[in-house]
Scaffold this active site. Structure first.
Site, PDB file in Angstrom:
ATOM      1  N   VAL A 154      12.513  17.439  36.664  1.00 23.70           N
ATOM      2  CA  VAL A 154      13.085  16.311  37.408  1.00 23.70           C
ATOM      3  C   VAL A 154      12.112  15.842  38.484  1.00 23.70           C
ATOM      4  CG1 VAL A 154      14.953  15.598  38.944  1.00 23.70           C
ATOM      5  CG2 VAL A 154      15.472  16.955  36.910  1.00 23.70           C
ATOM      6  N   CYS A 155      11.516  16.790  39.191  1.00 22.18           N
ATOM      7  CA  CYS A 155      10.577  16.435  40.268  1.00 22.18           C
ATOM      8  C   CYS A 155       9.351  15.710  39.726  1.00 22.18           C
ATOM      9  CB  CYS A 155      10.157  17.690  41.027  1.00 22.18           C
ATOM     10  SG  CYS A 155      11.522  18.530  41.864  1.00 22.18           S
ATOM     11  N   THR A 156       8.919  16.057  38.521  1.00 25.65           N
ATOM     12  CA  THR A 156       7.781  15.375  37.906  1.00 25.65           C
ATOM     13  C   THR A 156       8.064  13.887  37.761  1.00 25.65           C
ATOM     14  OG1 THR A 156       7.092  17.379  36.726  1.00 25.65           O
ATOM     15  CG2 THR A 156       6.334  15.275  35.827  1.00 25.65           C
TER      16      THR A 156
ATOM     17  N   LEU B 176       8.032  12.202  41.432  1.00 25.92           N
ATOM     18  CA  LEU B 176       6.698  11.978  41.988  1.00 25.92           C
ATOM     19  C   LEU B 176       6.006  10.810  41.289  1.00 25.92           C
ATOM     20  CD1 LEU B 176       5.856  15.729  42.318  1.00 25.92           C
ATOM     21  CD2 LEU B 176       5.637  14.133  44.211  1.00 25.92           C
TER      22      LEU B 176
END
Length: 213
Positions: free
Chosen positions: A44-46, A49
């Site tokens: 999810v963080c990928t 960002l």
């Protein structure tokens, strides 16, 4: 004690993917979006960002600098940035803090006090900070839910508008929409201050077209 809206945020110096950063010096006279992550190479963080990199022009026109944080180290960050750029078809052009010692996470109250030792899943916060280093917004997301950066931009638009005009923004407001006249202004004074017109729905609920449009 957790940071509260209106508090001056703590300064810090920390390693990042762009070298050592002293936060206050780096921020300068800009608004800042600081958003944090529990680890590198998380799916999810990928996407988050990558989205922030794609929104560069939108942040720039609002005088906003973006800075991410993850609890892994610089070398790991560099590898992750390569993956983000490849999978999200973008180029990460802002720093990712390497918060291995959790100094910044703890300063900003990102780790829940009841979290088990070593559990960084609660490091999923967004902080909007104004040029005076005051905290203006905080949102904490669960690990399973990607952040809505359109909403974060919408809030920044509202904050920047209401800092300079005596209005507030109603539910679901978008830039260019009608605004609420703040209660401290009488209807008579509002009609002088807002020449585009004031509509009184109730004595306490007055609407006016967005004053800076």
């Amino acid at each position: 004690m957790a940071l509260q809206l209106g508090d001056q945020v703590p300064d810090f110096t920390q390693k990042s993917s762009a070298g050592d950063i002293n936060f206050y010096e780096w921020a300068g006279d800009s608004w800042v979006v600081l958003f944090s992550h529990p680890a590198d190479y998380t799916p999810v963080c990928t996407t988050e960002l990558g989205t922030v990199a794609k929104y560069r022009a939108e942040f720039d026109k609002r005088n906003v600098k973006t800075i991410a944080l993850s609890v892994d180290g610089v070398e790991s960050h560099q590898g992750w940035i390569g993956d983000i750029n490849t999978t999200q078809s973008t180029s990460v052009d802002y720093p990712i803090l390497a918060d291995e010692d959790k100094k910044v996470s703890e300063l900003y109250g990102m780790i829940h006090p009841n979290s088990s030792t070593g559990n960084t899943l609660t490091v999923r916060s967004v902080f909007v900070i104004d040029p005076n280093k005051k905290l203006r917004l905080t949102i904490t997301y669960p690990a399973s839910t990607g952040r809505n950066f359109d909403e974060i931009l919408r809030v920044i638009d509202s904050l920047q508008l209401t800092d300079y005009h005596k209005v507030a923004t109603p539910a679901n407001w978008q830039d260019g929409g009608d605004c609420v006249v703040v209660p401290s202004i009488s209807t008579e004074d509002a009609k002088q201050q807002f020449p585009k017109g004031v509509t009184e729905l109730k004595p306490y609920l007055r609407m006016t077209p967005q004053p800076n449009k």
